[in-house]
Design an enzyme around this catalytic site. Structure first.
Site, mmCIF file in Angstrom:
data_model
loop_
_atom_site.group_PDB
_atom_site.id
_atom_site.type_symbol
_atom_site.label_atom_id
_atom_site.label_comp_id
_atom_site.label_asym_id
_atom_site.label_seq_id
_atom_site.Cartn_x
_atom_site.Cartn_y
_atom_site.Cartn_z
ATOM 1 N N ASP A 51 7.162 8.475 -0.002
ATOM 2 C CA ASP A 51 7.385 6.976 -0.462
ATOM 3 C C ASP A 51 6.164 6.104 0.221
ATOM 4 O O ASP A 51 5.746 6.583 1.228
ATOM 5 C CB ASP A 51 8.766 6.605 -0.138
ATOM 6 C CG ASP A 51 8.877 5.101 -0.823
ATOM 7 O OD1 ASP A 51 8.184 4.899 -1.880
ATOM 8 O OD2 ASP A 51 10.075 4.512 -0.419
ATOM 9 N N GLU B 153 1.119 4.132 -1.283
ATOM 10 C CA GLU B 153 0.091 3.543 -2.113
ATOM 11 C C GLU B 153 -1.137 3.064 -1.252
ATOM 12 O O GLU B 153 -2.369 3.233 -1.739
ATOM 13 C CB GLU B 153 0.562 2.278 -2.799
ATOM 14 C CG GLU B 153 1.671 2.440 -3.836
ATOM 15 C CD GLU B 153 2.836 2.811 -3.410
ATOM 16 O OE1 GLU B 153 3.260 2.574 -2.103
ATOM 17 O OE2 GLU B 153 3.450 3.746 -4.068
ATOM 18 N N ASP C 77 10.011 2.062 -8.756
ATOM 19 C CA ASP C 77 11.112 1.088 -8.599
ATOM 20 C C ASP C 77 11.328 0.446 -10.076
ATOM 21 O O ASP C 77 10.756 -0.483 -10.268
ATOM 22 C CB ASP C 77 10.849 0.109 -7.714
ATOM 23 C CG ASP C 77 10.720 0.689 -6.121
ATOM 24 O OD1 ASP C 77 11.433 1.725 -6.206
ATOM 25 O OD2 ASP C 77 10.581 0.005 -5.192
HETATM 26 O O1 MIG Z 1 10.492 -0.968 0.065
HETATM 27 O O2 MIG Z 1 13.168 3.569 1.090
HETATM 28 O O3 MIG Z 1 10.592 3.197 -4.420
HETATM 29 O O4 MIG Z 1 13.051 4.651 -4.110
HETATM 30 O O5 MIG Z 1 14.790 3.724 -2.233
HETATM 31 C C1 MIG Z 1 11.304 -0.131 -0.598
HETATM 32 C C2 MIG Z 1 13.715 2.436 0.318
HETATM 33 C C3 MIG Z 1 11.108 1.187 -0.159
HETATM 34 C C4 MIG Z 1 10.964 2.294 -2.231
HETATM 35 C C5 MIG Z 1 11.294 3.328 -3.146
HETATM 36 C C6 MIG Z 1 12.687 3.406 -3.280
HETATM 37 C C7 MIG Z 1 13.371 3.567 -1.936
HETATM 38 C C8 MIG Z 1 13.096 2.359 -1.160
HETATM 39 N N1 MIG Z 1 11.480 2.185 -0.880
#
Ligand code: MIG
Length: 662
Positions: free
Chosen positions: A307, A310, A420
């Site tokens: 995660d 980007e 998201d």
């Molecule tokens: O700033 O880890 O897209 O699936 O639950 C949010 C917390 C960070 C974004 C991910 C989401 C995840 C969340 N993350």
């Protein structure tokens, strides 16, 4: 036939794996202008369809809007959003002229597809350093296959990762995880995995586990595995800056972090507070990070999700400095609304700011490369490094891996989830539209957060979303912090959820087999109707139905309080209806338009003419399923070629192929 045209000195993204010689002739189909950066223009005929762009907003047909290929953390994306988490620069024009084009360019690229001028498509970027690939073939699918051939084979997950999976930000403790498992098992709803979001870590530090909340993680993993449930932890891109934290110390010492223009590690705030970003463009650094997953694979973990790659940035150290400077400048004792508004804008502008992306640098073959010039490759390279390391750590078995940010090429290493979304009805339809576009770019293991990530989900929305979700290879229910609980057992009559999820498991032999075929033959798991019915204008313009594999068509309900929906059959088909209680009913329907009633607790899908599919008996998890005892449903005399294997071996040569006859 794929032809390559090179302009300037493009950055090697690694998206294309085949060695293709650059042509010298002008690029067919496009008029090129290099007055400013470079632009490629092409006239569109009235009825031309432009497919592609993978994870993007709007339609299956991308005409009528403008899209920015620039991996962006946009947790509240809407119809007007131009950039999402992935950057997938492949388009396919079908109509008067039919061809595909891939723009291999690792940073911001704009696709104006008949937005500024309805009859003109214009693709442009700032620097004239780009490889353009033109793909020709007689039909859309053939073009996709030609493209897929040169970008390399798609990632295949373990079969358990095609079971139903539950996630939430966050299950805070080991006991909270146990509770989820217990409730699913109590209601006899199949479940194959539970996800661990950032709170399993100690202060959001990658590869650590909170002693207080997950002290008995090894035991939990074993307990869950015995129930047929795998745990899938998240890994974030940013590494917390903290003295004594081994990953930080090592990374610093070895120079593995991205730097600023002075060569100092770049610092930005994300969940752990200030972090450094591993330099995934530097292969050595990437592999070093990837091998750190060992901390978790050693405990028996078999899957991960990457995660914030980007990369998402809440603020940077420099950004904060700039903020206070501007604040002092603006306010100067003046407490006006005007100033308040200015300050507000500056604060909001700290997140994912262009200034930050301009001030990060990577080391590529000893040279500094500005992050913004390769922005779309960061999550891709993170995940590629992860996959390479996992192959070393778990050579015998496939590991589940999917990422949020991506670029074409990452499909060889992992799947993606579409980031998201919201618990909005429109996001069910958005997912449906993205699925075939993602397949075109090689991403087969894909899915959206079922039930929606942001805001509160209603029972009917989750049920309807599952009606689509049971067909997506990645089938995960996930929700954000502070939103209503949306595990299936949280709603009235959980048996309605159970029936629908069981249908997924009954379909698994088919879905898994089709997935393996698509990976082997560079086919699409989800196809728009127009791919098969090129001369049928209704099929071509259909934006809410898909073929799933070669035998099925789906037409999910995506509006609230709907009695059912209009469905267009481009050929005679047999409708299969899942009734309450799990019984399947069949009805032959002729080609044409139909209003099909689909009550909330039912699912209807369609078997294509003269085809059949295998069905298994459902079980509580894929581990407990019998994949050998199958029955066929569909047209009499039809045949189905079933692909099977043990569901886990890395060696895909072990796949068995067998023809079944109805
Ligand atoms: O700033 O880890 O897209 O699936 O639950 C949010 C917390 C960070 C974004 C991910 C989401 C995840 C969340 N993350």
């Amino acid at each position: 036939m794929v032809k390559k045209y090179t302009f300037g000195t493009p950055f090697n993204t690694g998206a294309i794996v085949e060695d293709i010689k650059a042509e010298s002739t002008p690029v067919p189909y496009f008029e090129i202008n290099t007055d400013e950066g470079i632009s490629f223009s092409c006239k569109l005929a009235d009825k031309d369809i432009v497919y592609g762009l993978g994870e993007a907003t709007r339609g299956i047909n991308k005409r009528g809007y403008v899209y920015n290929s620039y991996c962006s953390d946009d947790f509240c994306h809407m119809e007007t959003t131009k950039s999402l988490y992935g950057a997938h620069n492949f388009i396919l024009v079908e109509g008067k002229k039919t061809f595909g084009a891939f723009f291999d360019y690792p940073t911001r690229l704009t696709f104006d597809i008949g937005f500024t001028k309805a009859d003109t498509m214009r693709i442009y970027c700032d620097k004239a350093d780009i490889d353009v690939y033109i793909i020709e073939g007689s039909a859309p699918l053939e073009i996709v296959k030609e493209f897929r051939k040169v970008i390399g084979k798609s990632y295949v997950p373990p079969r358990w990762a095609m079971g139903y999976m539950q996630s939430r930000w966050s299950y805070y403790t080991a006991d909270a995880v146990r509770e989820v498992a217990k409730n699913y098992r109590k209601e006899s709803i199949p479940l194959d995995a539970i996800f661990l979001d950032i709170d399993y870590m100690d202060e959001y530090k990658d590869f650590t586990v909170s002693d207080e909340r997950f002290g008995d993680l090894p035991q939990l993993i074993d307990e869950m595995k015995a129930e047929g449930i795998r745990l899938v932890p998240i890994i974030d891109a940013g590494v917390k800056i903290e003295k004594g934290y081994d990953i930080y110390e090592e990374g610093l010492e070895k120079g593995y972090f991205c730097v600023d223009k002075d060569g100092k590690p770049f610092s930005a705030g994300v969940w752990p507070g200030l972090t450094h970003f591993p330099d995934f463009l530097n292969e050595e650094a990437g592999l070093w990070f990837g091998l750190k997953y060992k901390a978790l694979t050693d405990l028996g973990i078999e899957g991960f999700w990457n995660d914030m790659n980007e990369p998402a940035i809440f603020y940077s150290e420099k950004g904060i400095e700039r903020f206070y400077e501007k604040l002092a400048e603006i306010t100067n004792g003046d407490k006006s609304v005007d100033n308040y508004n200015k300050i507000k804008d500056i604060v909001n502008g700290l997140q994912n700011s262009q200034e930050d992306y301009n001030s990060i640098y990577h080391k590529v073959n000893g040279k500094l490369v500005k992050h913004n010039d390769i922005h779309n490759m960061y999550g891709y390279k993170m995940t590629e490094c992860t996959a390479k390391a996992l192959e070393k750590l778990r050579p015998e078995e496939r590991t589940l891996l999917f990422s949020r940010a991506s670029y074409v090429g990452m499909h060889r290493s992992a799947g993606i989830w579409t980031g998201d979304n919201f618990s909005w009805w429109s996001h069910i339809l958005l997912e449906l539209k993205q699925l075939p576009a993602l397949n075109m770019c090689g991403f087969l293991y894909v899915g959206a957060d079922l039930g929606g990530f942001g805001c509160d989900a209603s029972r009917d929305l989750v049920l309807r979303w599952l009606g689509l979700g049971i067909f997506t290879p990645l089938m995960r229910n996930h929700a954000a912090l502070c939103t209503r609980d949306q595990e299936c057992y949280q709603f009235e009559n959980p048996e309605d959820f159970k029936n629908i999820i069981e249908l997924r498991y009954r379909l698994l032999p088919y879905l898994y087999s089709e997935f393996l075929k698509c990976a082997e033959n560079d086919e699409m798991f989800f196809k728009p109707l127009g791919f098969e019915y090129k001369d049928d204008e209704v099929a071509r313009s259909c934006e809410d139905q898909l073929f799933v594999g070669n035998e099925l068509m789906i037409a999910p309900v995506y509006t609230q309080n709907a009695l059912g929906r209009y469905v267009y059959l481009p050929e005679d088909m047999r409708a299969v209806r899942l009734k309450k209680g799990g019984e399947l009913q069949f009805e032959d329907m002729p080609k044409g338009h139909h209003f099909v009633e689909i009550p909330l607790h039912e699912v209807v899908f369609f078997i294509r003419k003269d085809k059949c599919i295998p069905l298994a008996k459902s079980a509580l998890s894929t581990d407990a399923m019998d994949f050998d005892t199958l029955r066929l449903i569909g047209f009499e005399g039809a045949k189905y070629e079933l692909y099977t294997d043990d569901g886990i071996s890395s060696d895909l040569n072990k796949i068995e192929k067998k023809i079944w006859e109805n």
